[in-house]
Design an enzyme around this catalytic site. Structure first.
Site, PDB file in Angstrom:
ATOM      1  N   ALA A  67      35.484  30.904  34.603  1.00 27.94           N
ATOM      2  CA  ALA A  67      34.261  30.503  34.616  1.00 27.94           C
ATOM      3  C   ALA A  67      33.250  31.352  33.822  1.00 27.94           C
ATOM      4  O   ALA A  67      33.404  32.336  33.404  1.00 27.94           O
ATOM      5  CB  ALA A  67      33.845  30.745  36.293  1.00 27.94           C
ATOM      6  N   GLY A 110      38.453  30.135  37.287  1.00 28.66           N
ATOM      7  CA  GLY A 110      38.147  28.751  37.421  1.00 28.66           C
ATOM      8  C   GLY A 110      39.032  27.644  36.642  1.00 28.66           C
ATOM      9  O   GLY A 110      39.306  26.646  37.000  1.00 28.66           O
ATOM     10  N   GLU A 113      42.074  27.365  38.612  1.00 32.58           N
ATOM     11  CA  GLU A 113      41.947  26.259  39.735  1.00 32.58           C
ATOM     12  C   GLU A 113      41.787  24.970  39.062  1.00 32.58           C
ATOM     13  O   GLU A 113      42.420  24.190  39.845  1.00 32.58           O
ATOM     14  CB  GLU A 113      40.589  26.843  40.280  1.00 32.58           C
ATOM     15  CG  GLU A 113      40.646  28.115  41.021  1.00 32.58           C
ATOM     16  CD  GLU A 113      39.190  28.592  41.770  1.00 32.58           C
ATOM     17  OE1 GLU A 113      39.351  28.602  42.920  1.00 32.58           O
ATOM     18  OE2 GLU A 113      38.386  28.616  40.979  1.00 32.58           O
ATOM     19  N   GLU A 133      39.306  37.337  39.442  1.00 32.09           N
ATOM     20  CA  GLU A 133      37.963  37.438  40.239  1.00 32.09           C
ATOM     21  C   GLU A 133      37.933  38.852  40.906  1.00 32.09           C
ATOM     22  O   GLU A 133      36.613  39.092  41.048  1.00 32.09           O
ATOM     23  CB  GLU A 133      37.863  36.312  41.298  1.00 32.09           C
ATOM     24  CG  GLU A 133      37.380  34.843  40.661  1.00 32.09           C
ATOM     25  CD  GLU A 133      38.830  34.129  40.112  1.00 32.09           C
ATOM     26  OE1 GLU A 133      38.510  32.933  39.907  1.00 32.09           O
ATOM     27  OE2 GLU A 133      39.807  34.626  39.974  1.00 32.09           O
TER      28      GLU A 133
END
Length: 259
Positions: A67, A110, A113, A133
Site C-alpha cells: 500500500a 495490500g 491481499e 504491516e
C-alpha cells in the site's frame, strides 16, 4: 475498453482481459484511486460478454510492493472509518468471472491481499509474498488475516503475520497459496496460454463453480452441498450443457457459447 485510467493499464486479447498495475516508479504501490480503478475495470470486464477470463499483473520490477504509506501515514482512525475504503475490496470478491493473478517480484501487504483476491495465482519462481504491516505498527485490513488463514491454517498464518516475514515462491506453492511456479522469463507467456485454454470452457459452468467453491470456504458442508446441487441443476437449463453432452456423444470438441 480504452485506457482512461491514471494508475492501471487495460487491454483485451480476444476473450482475455488484461489489467496491469502501472505505478512502476513506486513499485506499483496501491493507493485508494488505483484500487478504485482496478475495481472499475474488473466490473466492466465482468459485464462484457466477449470477455471470459481476467488477468491481473504489474508493470515493471514487481507486482506491487504494498500500500501507499505516504497516503496513510497521517490518517486518523475516524478518517478511515468515514472513508470506508475497504468496500471496494469487498466488491472485488463479487466478480463472477475467473481472475488469474500473475505475480513477479514482490507482492507485499495490500498487494498480497489483492493477489489473494484472485481465483488462481501464477508466480515467478523468484517471487516473494508477505504481510509486513506489523513492522509499521498496524495489520492487514483488506482481508489478509482472513484469506491467508483460510488458505494455510492458523499457526502458519500467525507466524507470517506476527513476524512480517517474506514468503518465498516455493513456500507459497507448498502451502497452496499459488497454483503454478514458472520461470520469470516465460511467466506471462504461460499464464496467457493457460487463460486462453480456460476461456474455451463453458462460461456459465465456470461461474457457478466459482460461486460454489467460494461458498465452501464459509459455509458448513451441508449448506455448501445444497448450494452446489442448486447450481448443478441450473446448468441443465443452459445451451452449453446440451452442446457439451452432445459433443461428448458425437466424439467432437464442444463449442460453448455462454448461453
Amino acid at each position: 475498453m480504452s485506457n482512461t485510467y491514471q494508475y492501471i493499464l487495460v487491454h483485451t486479447d480476444g476473450p482475455i482481459a488484461h489489467i496491469q498495475l502501472n505505478r512502476p516508479k513506486v513499485l506499483n504501490a496501491l493507493n485508494r484511486q488505483m484500487v478504485s480503478e482496478i475495481l472499475h475495470a474488473l466490473e466492466s470486464f465482468d459485464q462484457d460478454n466477449d470477455i471470459r477470463v481476467i488477468l491481473l499483473s504489474g508493470v515493471g520490477r514487481a507486482f506491487a510492493a504494498g500500500a501507499d504509506i505516504d497516503e496513510m501515514a497521517e490518517v486518523h482512525s475516524t478518517d478511515l472509518e468515514l472513508l470506508n475504503q475497504f468496500t471496494d475490496w469487498d466488491r472485488i470478491a463479487w466478480i463472477k468471472k475467473p481472475i488469474i493473478g500473475v505475480v513477479h517480484g514482490f507482492a507485499l501487504g495490500g498487494a498480497f491481499e489483492l493477489a489473494l483476491c484472485c481465483d488462481l495465482l501464477w508466480a515467478a519462481d523468484d517471487a516473494e509474498f508477505g504481510f509486513p504491516e506489523v513492522n509499521l505498527g498496524i495489520m492487514p485490513g483488506a482481508g489478509g488475516t482472513q484469506r491467508l488463514t483460510k488458505l494455510v491454517g492458523k499457526t502458519k498464518a500467525m507466524e507470517w503475520l506476527f513476524t512480517g516475514a517474506r514468503i518465498t515462491a516455493k513456500e507459497a506453492s507448498q502451502f497452496g497459496i499459488v497454483n503454478k511456479l514458472i520461470s520469470k522469463e516465460v511467466l506471462f507467456e504461460e499464464a496467457i496460454k493457460f487463460a486462453h485454454a480456460l476461456a474455451k470452457q463453458p462460461p456459465i459452468a465456470i461461474r457457478y463453480i466459482k460461486e460454489a467453491v467460494l461458498k465452501a470456504i464459509d459455509l458448513s458442508l451441508y449448506e455448501g452441498m445444497q448450494y452446489e446441487r442448486k447450481n448443478f441443476s441450473l446448468l441443465f437449463s443452459t445451451e452449453d450443457q446440451k452442446e457439451g453432452m452432445k459433443a461428448f456423444i458425437e466424439k467432437r470438441e464442444p463449442d460453448f457459447k455462454g448461453r
